[in-house]
Design a protein around this motif. Sequence first.
Motif, short mmCIF file in Angstrom:
data_model
loop_
_atom_site.label_atom_id
_atom_site.label_comp_id
_atom_site.label_asym_id
_atom_site.label_seq_id
_atom_site.Cartn_x
_atom_site.Cartn_y
_atom_site.Cartn_z
N ALA A 49 0.84 -1.20 0.00
CA ALA A 49 0.00 0.00 0.00
C ALA A 49 0.87 1.25 0.00
O ALA A 49 0.54 2.26 -0.65
CB ALA A 49 -0.93 0.00 1.21
N THR A 50 1.98 1.21 0.72
CA THR A 50 2.92 2.34 0.72
C THR A 50 3.51 2.57 -0.65
O THR A 50 3.62 3.71 -1.12
CB THR A 50 4.05 2.09 1.75
N VAL A 51 3.90 1.48 -1.32
CA VAL A 51 4.48 1.59 -2.67
C VAL A 51 3.47 2.18 -3.64
O VAL A 51 3.79 3.10 -4.41
CB VAL A 51 4.95 0.20 -3.16
N TYR B 25 2.81 5.90 -2.87
CA TYR B 25 3.91 6.77 -3.29
C TYR B 25 3.90 6.98 -4.81
O TYR B 25 4.08 8.10 -5.29
CB TYR B 25 5.25 6.18 -2.86
N LYS B 26 3.69 5.91 -5.57
CA LYS B 26 3.69 6.04 -7.03
C LYS B 26 2.55 6.93 -7.51
O LYS B 26 2.69 7.68 -8.49
CB LYS B 26 3.61 4.66 -7.68
N ALA C 95 5.34 16.86 -8.72
CA ALA C 95 4.93 15.56 -8.21
C ALA C 95 6.11 14.72 -7.73
O ALA C 95 5.99 13.92 -6.79
CB ALA C 95 4.17 14.79 -9.28
N ALA C 96 7.27 14.90 -8.36
CA ALA C 96 8.44 14.10 -7.98
C ALA C 96 8.86 14.34 -6.54
O ALA C 96 9.54 13.51 -5.94
CB ALA C 96 9.60 14.42 -8.92
N CYS C 97 8.44 15.45 -5.98
CA CYS C 97 8.79 15.76 -4.59
C CYS C 97 7.70 15.35 -3.62
O CYS C 97 7.78 15.65 -2.42
CB CYS C 97 9.06 17.26 -4.45
N SER C 98 6.67 14.70 -4.13
CA SER C 98 5.54 14.32 -3.29
C SER C 98 5.69 12.89 -2.78
O SER C 98 6.39 12.08 -3.36
CB SER C 98 4.23 14.45 -4.09
N GLY C 99 4.98 12.60 -1.73
CA GLY C 99 4.97 11.25 -1.20
C GLY C 99 6.16 10.93 -0.32
O GLY C 99 7.01 11.77 -0.04
N VAL C 100 6.24 9.68 0.09
CA VAL C 100 7.25 9.27 1.05
C VAL C 100 8.62 9.05 0.42
O VAL C 100 9.64 9.05 1.11
CB VAL C 100 6.82 7.96 1.77
N GLY C 101 8.67 8.83 -0.88
CA GLY C 101 9.94 8.60 -1.56
C GLY C 101 10.51 7.21 -1.28
O GLY C 101 9.94 6.43 -0.51
N ILE C 102 11.63 6.91 -1.91
CA ILE C 102 12.26 5.61 -1.71
C ILE C 102 12.67 5.42 -0.25
O ILE C 102 12.58 4.32 0.30
CB ILE C 102 13.49 5.47 -2.64
N LEU C 103 13.10 6.49 0.39
CA LEU C 103 13.47 6.40 1.79
C LEU C 103 12.28 5.97 2.64
O LEU C 103 12.40 5.12 3.53
CB LEU C 103 13.99 7.76 2.28
N GLY C 104 11.11 6.53 2.34
CA GLY C 104 9.91 6.16 3.08
C GLY C 104 9.49 4.72 2.84
O GLY C 104 9.02 4.03 3.75
#
Length: 282
Positions: A53-55, A58-59, A71-80
Amino acid sequence: MGKDVEAEFTAKDYTDPPPAPLIDAEELAKWSLYRAVIAEFIATLLFLYITVATVIGYKHQSDPNVGGADAACSGVGILGIAWAFGGMIFILVYCTAGISGGHINPAVTFGLFLARKVSLIRALLYMIAQCLGAICGVGLVKSFQKAYYNRYGGGANELSSGYSKGTGLAAEIIGTFVLVYTVFSATDPKRNARDSHVPVLAPLPIGFAVFMVHLATIPITGTGINPARSFGAAVIYNEDKAWDHQWIFWVGPFIGAAIAAAYYQYVLRASAGKPLGSYRSG
């Protein structure tokens, strides 16, 4: 006085527990086995539900067609995403360690089986429960996120473009080695012996190992290191690209787990022959 000290020293010395029987048919009559299998099923279900669900989330958040130029700066990112996987392993191992051992991964179960920590019957039942739990967990994600699940790849592992099959296999082998090596180290009962000075909460280093491996291998394979995780996502997503390299996410983790088990048992612990009977040099 000297004899008293010597006696106390000997009493606190550590002896490895006997290995688990290869086939323990008596286990099949014990409720503790089925309770542990249920715990593995539920833990793997929750693990896949939260992480996939996180993946997907984020996408969707980082989709430029949805969120615009930033949009590239949105979400949890790979770190999240890495934190989601590592954090859930920490939580679930902590919750289930006293019931099933908190494997939540066929590769971990396989490594512990090779080290004779669990019987063949228990190992097989654990692996089946883990795979079924993974399928159900990803199924929940798909049912709750119908609009985005297929659009964003279903959280399935696949070999990224630009990487060879050999590179992907090596990444899975090394990543799983790190994880299973950490499992052996963090759960080693020797840490409770008289000469151990490394107090540790076992789920913490295990979860942190998962986090670190994800940081390194998400760009290569999306990070499997858990055949149940890869299999469950592939079954529910069921597209060719999820199955094309599925073998990598089984062969790699099993090889990595086997190497970690052999390294820890026969090199670090020197189980084939304890030097001078002392764990201080082992």
